[in-house]
Enzyme design. Structure first.
Site, short mmCIF file in Angstrom:
data_model
loop_
_atom_site.label_atom_id
_atom_site.label_comp_id
_atom_site.label_asym_id
_atom_site.label_seq_id
_atom_site.Cartn_x
_atom_site.Cartn_y
_atom_site.Cartn_z
N GLU A 102 -66.68 77.70 64.40
CA GLU A 102 -67.11 76.41 64.94
C GLU A 102 -66.36 75.29 64.22
O GLU A 102 -66.01 75.43 63.04
CB GLU A 102 -68.63 76.30 64.71
CG GLU A 102 -69.29 75.05 65.18
CD GLU A 102 -69.24 74.81 66.68
OE1 GLU A 102 -68.14 74.58 67.19
OE2 GLU A 102 -70.31 74.79 67.32
N ASP A 103 -66.09 74.21 64.91
CA ASP A 103 -65.42 73.08 64.26
C ASP A 103 -66.38 72.30 63.38
O ASP A 103 -66.06 71.96 62.25
CB ASP A 103 -64.73 72.16 65.29
CG ASP A 103 -65.68 71.70 66.38
OD1 ASP A 103 -66.76 72.29 66.52
OD2 ASP A 103 -65.34 70.74 67.09
N ASP A 106 -73.61 70.01 63.33
CA ASP A 106 -74.24 68.70 63.27
C ASP A 106 -75.77 68.91 63.22
O ASP A 106 -76.32 69.19 62.15
CB ASP A 106 -73.78 67.94 64.53
CG ASP A 106 -74.10 66.46 64.51
OD1 ASP A 106 -74.87 66.04 63.65
OD2 ASP A 106 -73.59 65.74 65.36
N PHE A 155 -68.32 59.46 61.94
CA PHE A 155 -67.80 59.81 63.26
C PHE A 155 -66.38 60.34 63.05
O PHE A 155 -65.46 59.57 62.79
CB PHE A 155 -67.81 58.56 64.13
CG PHE A 155 -67.48 58.79 65.58
CD1 PHE A 155 -66.95 59.99 66.04
CD2 PHE A 155 -67.71 57.79 66.50
CE1 PHE A 155 -66.66 60.19 67.38
CE2 PHE A 155 -67.41 57.97 67.84
CZ PHE A 155 -66.88 59.17 68.27
N ARG A 168 -58.05 65.28 69.82
CA ARG A 168 -58.18 66.69 69.40
C ARG A 168 -56.87 67.18 68.79
O ARG A 168 -56.85 68.12 68.00
CB ARG A 168 -58.52 67.58 70.61
CG ARG A 168 -59.90 67.35 71.19
CD ARG A 168 -60.22 68.47 72.17
NE ARG A 168 -61.31 68.16 73.08
CZ ARG A 168 -62.60 68.40 72.84
NH1 ARG A 168 -62.96 68.96 71.71
NH2 ARG A 168 -63.52 68.09 73.72
C1 PRP Z 1 -69.67 69.70 69.33
C2 PRP Z 1 -69.08 70.63 68.28
C3 PRP Z 1 -70.12 71.69 68.14
C4 PRP Z 1 -71.42 70.97 68.45
C5 PRP Z 1 -72.13 70.70 67.16
O1 PRP Z 1 -69.34 70.21 70.58
O2 PRP Z 1 -67.85 71.15 68.70
O3 PRP Z 1 -69.94 72.73 69.07
O4 PRP Z 1 -71.07 69.74 69.10
O5 PRP Z 1 -73.31 70.00 67.41
P1 PRP Z 1 -74.76 70.51 67.04
O6 PRP Z 1 -74.72 71.15 65.69
O7 PRP Z 1 -75.55 69.22 67.05
O8 PRP Z 1 -75.22 71.45 68.12
P2 PRP Z 1 -69.32 69.34 71.90
O9 PRP Z 1 -70.59 69.57 72.66
O10 PRP Z 1 -68.96 67.92 71.58
O11 PRP Z 1 -68.17 70.03 72.74
P3 PRP Z 1 -66.62 70.28 72.44
O12 PRP Z 1 -66.54 71.34 71.34
O13 PRP Z 1 -66.10 70.75 73.73
O14 PRP Z 1 -66.00 68.97 72.00
#
Ligand code: PRP
Length: 180
Positions: A102-103, A106, A155, A168
């Site tokens: 995972e990136d 949050d 952010f 990205r």
């Molecule tokens: C972001 C990020 C994680 C997730 C983390 O994805 O890449 O997958 O939110 O948030 P959380 O811990 O609150 O669940 P996003 O929905 O923005 O999609 P993306 O990866 O396509 O940018």
């Protein structure tokens, strides 16, 4: 998609990320034997840069790459999130070694939901790795097994992470600063 005017201040350099990935892969090698194939699962879309660097650092072993896309929706009334799987894995993970990539973590809803789902498929061993962790934002009790950098509630963009679908492709992690 429109966005407010902003500039990006570098927060974690490409060099720092590369060094951290080397260290993280040393940890991964301790958990997963090099003679067993590893299924590396990236969560779309944000993990695509991190997973590309991770698997190349793990070039001493057989690695399969698969992807999963999840989307979470806030529900203000119930202060809960519904995580939906938009794209499931192509391959089977039952009885196999799995590393979920995972990136950023949050609130924790996305990764905790994905881990529950994948564990129900009975992998031999499953670990999670997140490049970034924002523990101050957590809403569920979840911590990735391996974390690249713990960061404050800023952010951030770059290295796979977007703002309004842009940035990205930045090779570093930057902090968005709005100028208006
Ligand atoms: C972001 C990020 C994680 C997730 C983390 O994805 O890449 O997958 O939110 O948030 P959380 O811990 O609150 O669940 P996003 O929905 O923005 O999609 P993306 O990866 O396509 O940018």
């Amino acid at each position: 998609m429109t966005s407010r005017p902003y500039v990006i201040d570098e927060m974690i350099s490409a060099k720092e990320i590369a060094a951290r990935i080397e260290a993280l892969c040393r940890e991964i090698r301790k958990t997963f034997p090099s003679n067993e194939r590893l299924v590396v699962v990236g969560l779309l879309r944000g993990s695509f840069v991190f997973i590309a660097d991770l698997v190349r650092e793990l070039s001493d072993r057989d690695v399969e790459v698969d992807f999963l896309e999840a989307s979470s929706y806030g529900n203000a009334m119930e202060s809960s999130r519904e995580v939906r799987i938009l794209k499931d894995l192509r391959g089977e993970i039952g009885g196999r070694n799995v590393l979920v990539v995972e990136d950023i973590v949050d609130t924790g809803y996305t990764l905790s939901h994905v881990v529950s789902l994948l564990k129900s498929r009975l992998p031999k061993r499953l670990q999670t790795i997140a490049l970034l962790d924002k523990p101050s934002r957590r809403e569920v009790d979840f911590r990735a097994d391996l974390i690249g950098f713990e960061i404050p509630d800023e952010f951030v963009v770059g290295y796979g992470i977007d703002y309004a679908q842009c940035n990205r492709n930045l090779p570093f992690i930057g902090k968005v600063r709005f100028t208006e």
